[in-house]
Enzyme design. Structure first.
Site, short mmCIF file in Angstrom:
data_model
loop_
_atom_site.label_atom_id
_atom_site.label_comp_id
_atom_site.label_asym_id
_atom_site.label_seq_id
_atom_site.Cartn_x
_atom_site.Cartn_y
_atom_site.Cartn_z
N ASP A 34 123.83 21.64 -33.68
CA ASP A 34 124.46 21.35 -32.39
C ASP A 34 125.72 22.19 -32.22
O ASP A 34 126.60 22.18 -33.08
CB ASP A 34 124.82 19.86 -32.32
CG ASP A 34 125.43 19.47 -30.99
OD1 ASP A 34 124.66 19.05 -30.10
OD2 ASP A 34 126.66 19.58 -30.83
N TYR A 88 133.02 25.67 -27.73
CA TYR A 88 133.55 25.39 -29.06
C TYR A 88 134.21 26.65 -29.62
O TYR A 88 133.55 27.68 -29.78
CB TYR A 88 132.46 24.92 -30.01
CG TYR A 88 131.92 23.52 -29.74
CD1 TYR A 88 132.57 22.65 -28.86
CD2 TYR A 88 130.78 23.06 -30.37
CE1 TYR A 88 132.09 21.37 -28.62
CE2 TYR A 88 130.29 21.78 -30.15
CZ TYR A 88 130.95 20.94 -29.26
OH TYR A 88 130.45 19.68 -29.02
N SER A 146 125.14 14.94 -21.98
CA SER A 146 126.16 14.42 -22.89
C SER A 146 127.29 13.84 -22.05
O SER A 146 127.72 14.45 -21.07
CB SER A 146 126.68 15.53 -23.79
OG SER A 146 127.67 15.05 -24.67
N ALA A 172 134.59 8.05 -35.60
CA ALA A 172 135.66 7.84 -34.60
C ALA A 172 136.74 8.90 -34.72
O ALA A 172 137.94 8.60 -34.81
CB ALA A 172 136.24 6.44 -34.73
#
Length: 339
Positions: free
Chosen positions: A52, A57, A153, A211
């Site tokens: 991914d 990015y 997404s 998280a």
């Protein structure tokens, strides 16, 4: 270290993907090419076939590194990238218009050294472009052979289903996958996102199982963030989302459960996400080879009913550890505009 990460079917598609996907958001930034190669090698040796990345990015460096890593094995891998976030100045260099989508797919393919990607995600909703335009552009890209499948997404559940219905009405296949944020401290995807996708045969590939690092145990209440952490680096998304006293306090409670099981909290947190039968795969975004090994180990841990009950007592299904939490990047839409 786990030597054989299992695979699962991605929604109702014909694709089978590893239960842990290799996320490459840090490749080219905090993860240099040599470390990225080590991570990639160990991940694929362990059974990972799902990679991914995204066009934004590290300003495109992630796609370049990924392209170099997969050039000799791309036929054995499922490659996903994304578009939609700003990538340059100007109002037309972002969003989900046909013009920008076609342009960015071509740019991504050039950086990747590929003639197609397996999955293209819409990275974020675009409320200024009609969803019909976006859906038709996706189907055009698919028919042109630039993408094999597509997904969404950070989309609300109703927009995913709307995208599916628009595509189906025009003879398209629609999205095969949704990529929501999902971890023990933020379970809001359980309310509508996961059941809506499950009912319509859309796979769920979650991100940030730890998280953004809170569920690794590195942060302590009333203590400075570790020097090598995203919080210490003043990462904007980290500071406006997970980095909150309520999350850190709750993570300590979860760590106690993991410790009693003799499991590292990061491994336990990822295993918990994987234990949801509706989740096809979890994106692991390691910065270092050590972080990758923790993600890899999570595939061998079984989450018991007792574990689930204990987590439910701390953060009930569908809720968040932070009271009344709303991500500022995705504000509430159905309010009085004067309120």
């Amino acid at each position: 270290m786990c030597s054989d990460i299992p695979h699962s079917r991605l929604g109702k598609s014909g694709l089978f993907v590893s239960k842990i996907a290799l996320g490459t958001m840090t490749f080219g930034a905090r993860t240099d090419p040599k470390e990225a190669e080590r991570i990639f090698s160990e991940a694929t040796d362990a059974g990972v076939n799902f990679i991914d990345t995204a066009n934004t990015y590290t300003q495109g460096e992630s796609e370049k590194i990924v392209g170099n890593l997969i050039k000799n094995s791309h036929h054995d891998l499922i490659l996903a990238t994304k578009l939609g976030n700003p990538n340059g100045s100007g109002r037309n260099r972002r969003g989900l218009s046909r013009r920008w989508m076609v342009s960015e797919v071509e740019a991504s393919l050039k950086r990747l050294g590929m003639d197609h990607v397996d999955i293209l995600y819409l990275h974020k909703e675009d409320h200024e472009t009609p969803l019909e335009e976006t859906a038709r552009a996706l189907e055009d890209l698919r028919r042109a052979g630039k993408i094999r499948y597509y997904g969404a997404s950070n989309f609300k559940a109703w927009r995913i289903i709307n995208l599916l219905n628009i595509s189906n009405s025009e003879g398209g296949d629609g999205p095969i996958v949704s990529q929501p944020l999902y971890h023990m401290l933020n379970r809001t995807a359980e309310i509508e996102q996961i059941p809506a996708c499950a009912r319509n045969g859309i796979g769920i590939v979650t991100y940030s199982p730890t998280a953004r690092g809170i569920l690794t145990g590195k942060y302590k209440v009333n203590e400075a963030a570790p020097k090598d952490s995203r919080a210490a680096a003043k990462d904007k998304r980290m500071l406006e989302t997970e980095f909150h006293p309520a999350n850190i306090e709750t993570a300590e409670k979860i760590r106690n459960i993991a410790d009693n099981r003799g499991i590292d909290i990061a491994e336990f947190s990822t295993a918990w996400v994987l234990s949801n039968p509706n989740v096809s795969s979890v994106i692991a975004g390691p910065r270092t080879i050590e972080q990758w090994r923790a993600y890899s180990n999570s595939a061998r841990h079984e989450i018991s009913l007792e574990d689930i009950e204990k987590i439910n007592a701390i953060v009930p299904p569908g809720t968040t550890a932070i009271p009344n939490y709303i991500d500022p990047a995705y504000p509430v839409e159905g309010i009085n505009p004067l309120g």
